[in-house]
Design a protein around this motif. Structure first.
Motif, PDB file in Angstrom:
ATOM      1  N   UNK A 204      27.251  22.488  -4.608  1.00 49.15           N
ATOM      2  CA  UNK A 204      27.338  23.484  -3.538  1.00 49.15           C
ATOM      3  C   UNK A 204      27.439  22.774  -2.201  1.00 49.15           C
ATOM      4  N   UNK A 205      28.023  23.465  -1.245  1.00 48.09           N
ATOM      5  CA  UNK A 205      28.111  22.955   0.117  1.00 48.09           C
ATOM      6  C   UNK A 205      27.489  23.970   1.065  1.00 48.09           C
ATOM      7  N   UNK A 206      26.772  23.465   2.034  1.00 45.02           N
ATOM      8  CA  UNK A 206      26.134  24.299   3.046  1.00 45.02           C
ATOM      9  C   UNK A 206      26.707  23.931   4.405  1.00 45.02           C
ATOM     10  N   UNK A 207      27.070  24.931   5.183  1.00 42.31           N
ATOM     11  CA  UNK A 207      27.418  24.756   6.590  1.00 42.31           C
ATOM     12  C   UNK A 207      26.455  25.620   7.382  1.00 42.31           C
TER      13      UNK A 207
ATOM     14  N   UNK B  97      27.986  29.259 -16.313  1.00 42.17           N
ATOM     15  CA  UNK B  97      29.313  28.728 -16.023  1.00 42.17           C
ATOM     16  C   UNK B  97      29.693  28.646 -14.563  1.00 42.17           C
ATOM     17  N   UNK B  98      28.718  28.690 -13.674  1.00 36.09           N
ATOM     18  CA  UNK B  98      29.063  28.510 -12.260  1.00 36.09           C
ATOM     19  C   UNK B  98      29.479  27.069 -12.024  1.00 36.09           C
ATOM     20  N   UNK B  99      30.579  26.909 -11.301  1.00 34.94           N
ATOM     21  CA  UNK B  99      31.176  25.596 -11.065  1.00 34.94           C
ATOM     22  C   UNK B  99      30.815  25.048  -9.691  1.00 34.94           C
ATOM     23  N   UNK B 100      30.945  25.879  -8.686  1.00 38.44           N
ATOM     24  CA  UNK B 100      30.637  25.442  -7.329  1.00 38.44           C
ATOM     25  C   UNK B 100      30.314  26.656  -6.463  1.00 38.44           C
ATOM     26  N   UNK B 101      29.742  26.379  -5.302  1.00 37.66           N
ATOM     27  CA  UNK B 101      29.393  27.448  -4.359  1.00 37.66           C
ATOM     28  C   UNK B 101      29.476  26.903  -2.947  1.00 37.66           C
TER      29      UNK B 101
ATOM     30  N   UNK C  64      30.359  32.135  -4.741  1.00 39.71           N
ATOM     31  CA  UNK C  64      30.204  31.424  -6.004  1.00 39.71           C
ATOM     32  C   UNK C  64      31.530  31.446  -6.747  1.00 39.71           C
ATOM     33  N   UNK C  65      31.855  30.331  -7.427  1.00 33.90           N
ATOM     34  CA  UNK C  65      33.062  30.266  -8.246  1.00 33.90           C
ATOM     35  C   UNK C  65      32.712  29.637  -9.587  1.00 33.90           C
ATOM     36  N   UNK C  66      33.206  30.231 -10.644  1.00 32.29           N
ATOM     37  CA  UNK C  66      32.930  29.696 -11.973  1.00 32.29           C
ATOM     38  C   UNK C  66      33.667  30.471 -13.037  1.00 32.29           C
ATOM     39  N   UNK C  67      33.170  30.388 -14.261  1.00 30.77           N
ATOM     40  CA  UNK C  67      33.838  31.030 -15.388  1.00 30.77           C
ATOM     41  C   UNK C  67      33.919  32.545 -15.211  1.00 30.77           C
ATOM     42  N   UNK C  68      32.971  33.121 -14.491  1.00 32.59           N
ATOM     43  CA  UNK C  68      32.983  34.573 -14.261  1.00 32.59           C
ATOM     44  C   UNK C  68      33.925  34.970 -13.132  1.00 32.59           C
ATOM     45  N   UNK C  69      34.534  33.983 -12.473  1.00 33.89           N
ATOM     46  CA  UNK C  69      35.416  34.277 -11.353  1.00 33.89           C
ATOM     47  C   UNK C  69      34.748  33.960 -10.030  1.00 33.89           C
ATOM     48  N   UNK C  70      34.930  34.831  -9.075  1.00 29.78           N
ATOM     49  CA  UNK C  70      34.411  34.644  -7.723  1.00 29.78           C
ATOM     50  C   UNK C  70      33.422  35.761  -7.405  1.00 29.78           C
ATOM     51  N   UNK C  71      32.292  35.392  -6.848  1.00 29.11           N
ATOM     52  CA  UNK C  71      31.280  36.385  -6.462  1.00 29.11           C
ATOM     53  C   UNK C  71      30.841  36.116  -5.037  1.00 29.11           C
TER      54      UNK C  71
ATOM     55  N   UNK D 174      19.018  31.557  -1.671  1.00 28.21           N
ATOM     56  CA  UNK D 174      20.039  32.266  -2.436  1.00 28.21           C
ATOM     57  C   UNK D 174      20.613  31.378  -3.538  1.00 28.21           C
ATOM     58  N   UNK D 175      20.883  30.119  -3.226  1.00 27.96           N
ATOM     59  CA  UNK D 175      21.577  29.237  -4.169  1.00 27.96           C
ATOM     60  C   UNK D 175      20.686  28.758  -5.317  1.00 27.96           C
ATOM     61  N   UNK D 176      19.441  28.435  -5.031  1.00 26.89           N
ATOM     62  CA  UNK D 176      18.597  27.816  -6.056  1.00 26.89           C
ATOM     63  C   UNK D 176      18.365  28.711  -7.275  1.00 26.89           C
ATOM     64  N   UNK D 177      18.072  29.998  -7.100  1.00 22.49           N
ATOM     65  CA  UNK D 177      17.865  30.815  -8.304  1.00 22.49           C
ATOM     66  C   UNK D 177      19.132  31.002  -9.134  1.00 22.49           C
TER      67      UNK D 177
END
Length: 295
Positions: free
Chosen positions: A213-216, A138-142, A232-239, A179-182
């Motif tokens: 996801x967005x990378x800076x 349930x991750x929505x965006x990062x 990370x933001x999604x159904x589990x909240x923010x991590x 970090x993001x891909x896995x």
């Protein structure tokens, strides 16, 4: 396992050589570098042999650790794999997709183990966090911000030619992707890329799990603004990716452990050359979009 070191630059001196010297399960067998005097100096500091011929080193080791610019690393990795040597590589795997594919092809043909040293993947806190988030749906965006101040007077990498040429996308971009891909899954498409101030780049990714996801990324951020953040933001909240309590040197020791385990078991590590190739492909796609914006 006897491991030889290829490279004599700041990263080799600060991380590779001391980690190999201290590791209890490997024998640090020697150093080769493009500058003979530097190889002799570094080898002398650790009581090992300096080689002026890379093939002579390859003939006397079981594996190599590589601390060289990506365009040099790729060619020597192919050479070492074809000699039957296991590979402990740095990121990025190569500066181009064809060269990265050549490394993967050589690894598969020779049946050797490979590990690419994405630092966060070998630090206990971040490693555990990545595994925990990957198990959640349930991750929505990062968003990932990897900001460095590399070209300052006191930076050991200030004179790095390849970093000045390739910039943040290729130097710290691999860290963000590792970090993001896995967690979010493979990248389906690089949807946008744009330049910011200095060498800063902004990249937008569409992942196979439908998250974005967005990378800076920057090597020219103000020193007070430097640092890494992944949210990370999604159904589990923010991590939020935790800061690591260990630096690069112990992380490299754990990467060495991973290479030993992969060589003994025959099972590939998640951060093997094939993963390094995928990271290279994504970076190259972003680079192509950036080039289109400047044509």
């Amino acid at each position: 396992m006897r491991i030889g070191l290829l490279g004599t630059g700041p990263w080799a001196r600060m991380v590779h050589a001391p980690a190999l010297s201290r590791h209890g399960e490997v024998e640090f067998a020697g150093v080769w570098g493009r500058r003979t005097a530097a190889a002799k100096e570094l080898a002398g500091q650790h009581g090992v042999r300096a080689y002026d011929d890379v093939d002579a080193l390859l003939a006397e080791v079981d594996a190599v650790a590589v601390a060289l610019p990506p365009e040099v690393q790729a060619d020597l990795a192919v050479r070492a794999a074809r000699a039957g040597r296991h590979l402990l590589l740095d990121k990025p795997l190569a500066a181009t997709v064809p060269r990265a594919r050549a490394v993967v092809g050589a690894v598969r043909e020779a049946g050797v183990a490979s590990v690419v040293f994405f630092t966060a993947r070998f630090q206990p806190g971040p490693e555990a966090w990545i595994a925990e988030q990957a198990d959640r749906d349930g991750w929505f965006t990062a968003r990932a911000q990897w900001l460095g101040a590399v070209f300052t007077r006191d930076s050991p990498f200030a004179q790095s030619p390849w970093r000045r040429e390739k910039g943040a996308l290729w130097d710290v971009g691999p860290h963000a992707l590792s970090v993001l891909l896995p967690v979010l899954g493979d990248v389906r498409r690089v949807t946008a890329a744009a330049y910011g101030p200095g060498d800063t780049v902004h990249v937008v990714l569409d992942h196979v799990g439908d998250a974005s996801s967005t990378l800076t990324l920057s090597l020219t951020a103000p020193p007070a603004a430097a640092g890494a953040t992944v949210e990370l933001r999604g159904e589990a909240g923010v991590a939020l990716l935790p800061e690591s309590s260990t630096g690069a040197l112990p992380a490299f020791g754990r990467a060495t452990d991973a290479l030993l385990a992969a060589a003994r078991s025959g099972r590939p590590h998640p951060c093997d050359a094939a993963f390094g190739l995928r990271v290279t492909e994504i970076l190259a796609a972003a680079e192509a979009l950036l080039a289109d914006r400047t044509d």
